[in-house]
Enzyme design. Sequence first.
Site: not given
Length: 510
Positions: A17, A176
């Site tokens: 991420d 997301e």
Amino acid sequence: MSVTFLQEPVIPGFYPDPSLCRVGSDYYLVTSTFHYSPGVPIFHSRDLVHWRQIGHCLTRRSQLVLDGCRSSLGNWAPTLRYHNGKFYMITTNVNIGSFYVWSEKPEAPWSDPVWVDWLGIDPSLFFDEDGRVYITGTAGPEEPVGIYQSEIDMETGKILTERRLLWSGSGGHAPEGPHMYRVDGMYYLMIAEGGTEYGHMVTIARANSPYGPFEGNPDNPILSHRSTNHSIQATGHADLVQMEDGSWWALFLGIRPVSVPFVGRYHHLGRETFLAPVTWSAEGWPVIGDQSKMTERLTAQTLIQGDEYLPVSIDNFDSTQLQLCWNFLRNPKSGDWSLDERPGWLALHGSATTLNDIGSPAFIGRRQQHFNCTSSTFLSFNPLREGDEAGLTVYMNEHYHYEIALTYDSKIGRKVIFRRRIGSLWKIELEAKVKGSSIILGLDAEPSTYSFYYAEPNGEKIPFGAGECSMLSTEVAGGFTGVYFGLYATGNGELCSVPAYFDWFEYTQQ
């Protein structure tokens, strides 16, 4: 100057991420840490290729509460931004809620959390040119799926406007990881879809206003390796950055699975951080890599050849602080470890908590970052009762890990053991009596196998068990993390009768 390099991760191992920002000629990047502490490592680079860790954003309990946190919960998907002399890192502790911290220096202590009344996960910040600040993130539990946005007051964390659904994505599940950008007067909303597995992808939409309406790119996804045989899979969750020379780049996560003949693909190093160039189409859309794919080799005209930051291969525990590569499981107990008790050694005081528990055992670990590597340690430990144990672990989560350790047997005295924990099954597969209380414990890692060994001081290596890497992979063990090599001590349900002292720990890429 032209730089050519293999498309391997620029930050290998469990660093997922990625989010980054540029400050002049400097680049700073953060990644997720889930149930490990300290939380959210921060890296520095001058060229996007060579990254050096300079600290963590979450270093104290007021910022990071992980009590009872199950593996792979905790802190997810941080976003890093810089505005008016301050760095801001926003994230979600999925057990508690979303918050941001700030600092004027990225390596310096960060502020206490500013909590935000914000539903969903993966919050991101966008500082617009007119002074307004926007927070974007995923849907809440009762909302239609998609990416939502509000304005936010960065002094207080107060949400200033109602949540507004901006875009539901291109049709993939789990939209997301949103990031908003303003380029040439247009607002671009880039997100991840498809779930963070083999169907992962990056998609993008744009609008004339930060409130939309947002139009999806007809060529979505702009990055995905789904349904391919590429050596890098699950590419997604990207962040964009523009260099000083005007060139654009994307950093994103991906995995490097190992193929097991007639069985399938497994990845155990975790989700790693990769780099790819970005060009802009005639229609004004970003294009990542080679038409949404990474090439095996990347030649970049715009990157400078930065210094290659090689981590220290051996830690002699001579400092008053742990090196930045080390992590604890959840919030450590201060009495469980020390670098001062015996100078030049790491002391671990084994508690009742074990590696099988959802707790904070006496444990420090560092990520496995390479398929081919070795790891070893020198342990001084004189267990006095059955249950006392200290050693070296290859750890994925509380249900999947291997150990080589020194312990005590009332019948034969000190012994070395090799144990494997696979789901609900565990077994001590080998044990051998040893003479002294000092021992070298080690392992050799290959893409498919861990081979363990021990040696008494000045003695020869004695092979002592092996385990499949695939049994510690995400495909088997689940979760969002990667394998750690760790040092630990435990009393297996009671306090350990004596401390364990580790003189050094070595990790070497092969």
